[in-house]
Design a protein around this motif. Structure first.
Motif, short mmCIF file in Angstrom:
data_model
loop_
_atom_site.label_atom_id
_atom_site.label_comp_id
_atom_site.label_asym_id
_atom_site.label_seq_id
_atom_site.Cartn_x
_atom_site.Cartn_y
_atom_site.Cartn_z
N GLY A 1 2.73 -8.94 -10.43
CA GLY A 1 1.62 -8.08 -10.06
C GLY A 1 0.29 -8.78 -10.33
O GLY A 1 0.09 -9.39 -11.38
N HIS B 1 -5.20 3.00 -1.18
CA HIS B 1 -4.67 2.54 -2.47
C HIS B 1 -3.48 1.61 -2.27
O HIS B 1 -2.72 1.73 -1.32
CB HIS B 1 -4.22 3.73 -3.33
N GLY B 2 -3.33 0.67 -3.22
CA GLY B 2 -2.19 -0.23 -3.17
C GLY B 2 -2.22 -1.21 -4.34
O GLY B 2 -2.96 -1.00 -5.31
N LYS B 3 -1.45 -2.27 -4.25
CA LYS B 3 -1.42 -3.28 -5.30
C LYS B 3 -1.11 -4.63 -4.68
O LYS B 3 -0.48 -4.73 -3.61
CB LYS B 3 -0.39 -2.92 -6.37
N TRP B 4 -1.54 -5.67 -5.36
CA TRP B 4 -1.27 -7.03 -4.93
C TRP B 4 -0.04 -7.56 -5.66
O TRP B 4 0.08 -7.40 -6.88
CB TRP B 4 -2.47 -7.94 -5.23
N THR C 1 -9.50 -2.24 -6.36
CA THR C 1 -10.22 -2.74 -7.53
C THR C 1 -10.24 -4.26 -7.54
O THR C 1 -11.27 -4.89 -7.82
CB THR C 1 -9.57 -2.20 -8.81
N GLY D 1 -2.78 -7.02 -9.67
CA GLY D 1 -3.84 -6.02 -9.82
C GLY D 1 -3.81 -4.98 -8.72
O GLY D 1 -3.11 -5.11 -7.71
N GLN D 2 -4.57 -3.93 -8.94
CA GLN D 2 -4.62 -2.80 -8.01
C GLN D 2 -5.63 -3.05 -6.89
O GLN D 2 -6.69 -3.66 -7.11
CB GLN D 2 -4.99 -1.52 -8.77
N LYS E 1 0.83 -1.21 0.00
CA LYS E 1 0.00 0.00 0.00
C LYS E 1 0.86 1.25 0.00
O LYS E 1 1.82 1.35 0.77
CB LYS E 1 -0.94 -0.01 1.21
N ASP E 2 0.50 2.20 -0.86
CA ASP E 2 1.17 3.49 -0.85
C ASP E 2 0.36 4.52 -0.07
O ASP E 2 0.81 5.62 0.20
CB ASP E 2 1.43 3.98 -2.28
#
Length: 359
Positions: A52, A35-38, A58, A54-55, A30-31
């Motif tokens: 990666g 928000h963040g990404k997997w 979402t 996905g975000q 997480k930034d």
């Protein structure tokens, strides 16, 4: 603590910025809180890689876990999940049949019936310049009349002839796609034409020199250069610029010039050549041209290849003339109609036009 499934959906949403492990190599990076990404860490062929998935948010926690397990299954089978995903994306892109690819394939299939196999680019250039930059990356099955209207409307009235060619050739591309078995709207170009409306632009014919003024102009072409000689032979024979500029010595036999059928516009699919009887004056021009021939071509340019149509046109322009080289065909046709009793069929044959009957 559990080795996997450490996170909860509600807890993941509340986590601060940073890296948070779900287990089994799955991380939520997480930034910010929202928000963040997997990211999935895997080891394949002894090398550690990050994939990666996905975000966030979402892609939910449940979906991220599903994607992670599918990737782990590939690793267990000795397959790199990152390369596998890239391959599937490439395959999916190829399966889309982009308009750009269909247009190129359509052009390739039509080359045999185009002059010089279409190398001059005139058939493809309206698509390449005005259509493909905007629509080229669309799947051809998704191209509709609104796309075409929005693409061609900027030039529909200002470059009417070019826009018309682009629309006609786009229609051929759609037919080509249908022949490939793709579900396209074959009426899209007709619908686009209705949306675009009637063109305001009027086609202006190429300016021609009145036939009564041609003899004086002919006499002024007395320098013996390739340009002057080419223009003289153009006037005497009434041929188009392309076959004349590409005149090769092996096309001359005695006092007959045989133009290859494929070089004659309007003789689509022609198998027969076009024979032009040469007058004594035309033979004198050829005698001079032979002295300056290069690689067998009688009208070479100063550097390489043959002279261009623009070279002859600029010479006339420098003299303050509005007429252009192609206009001498019109001058010849007017002379035949006004000063001779040549039948219509004969006059048309002089210009290499195909008349109503095969005879």
């Amino acid at each position: 603590m559990r080795a996997i499934n450490r996170l909860s959906a509600k807890g993941a949403a509340a986590l601060p910025a940073g890296k948070h492990a779900d287990g089994g190599g799955l991380w939520l990076v997480k930034d910010a809180v929202a928000h963040g990404k997997w990211v999935l860490r895997v080891t394949i062929y002894g090398k550690r890689r990050e994939m990666g998935l996905g975000q966030f948010p979402t892609v939910s926690l449940a979906k991220a876990r599903k994607r992670a397990e599918e990737a782990r299954a590939l690793v267990r089978d000795g397959i790199d999940p990152i390369k596998d995903r890239e391959r599937k994306r490439r395959d999916a892109k190829r399966a889309m049949h982009l308009l750009r690819e269909v247009a190129a394939d359509c052009f390739e299939s039509r080359k045999a019936e185009l002059k010089g196999d279409g190398h001059a680019g005139r058939w493809f250039s309206p698509l390449e310049i005005h259509v493909l930059p905007k629509l080229g990356n669309l799947p051809v099955t998704e191209v509709d009349q609104k796309d075409i209207r929005d693409c061609l409307s900027p030039i529909w009235h200002t470059k009417a002839s070019t826009a018309e060619k682009a629309l006609q050739r786009l229609g051929l591309c759609l037919k080509h796609a249908a022949a490939l078995g793709l579900e396209v709207d074959l009426q899209a170009t007709a619908k686009a034409r209705a949306l675009l409306g009637k063109q305001r632009h009027e086609v202006v014919n190429i300016p021609a020199l009145p036939w009564r003024d041609v003899p004086a102009f002919y006499a002024s072409l007395n320098e013996g250069t390739a340009t002057h000689s080419a223009l003289r032979l153009l006037i005497l024979t009434g041929v188009r610029s392309f076959p004349l500029r590409n005149l090769h010595e092996n096309q001359i036999s005695g006092n007959v010039w045989t133009v290859p059928g494929e070089a004659m516009k309007g003789r689509k699919g022609a198998t027969s050549d076009y024979r032009i009887p040469l007058s004594a004056e035309a033979m004198r021009i050829l005698d001079r041209a032979y002295r300056h021939a290069r690689d067998g071509f009688l009208f070479p340019s100063a550097r390489k290849g043959v002279i261009s149509d623009a070279t002859m046109a600029r010479m006339m322009e420098r003299r303050g003339m509005k007429a252009r080289p192609h206009g001498f065909r019109s001058s010849l046709r007017d002379w035949l109609a006004e000063a001779t009793d040549a039948p219509h069929e004969v006059a048309e044959a002089c210009l290499g036009h195909v008349t109503d009957g095969a005879v």
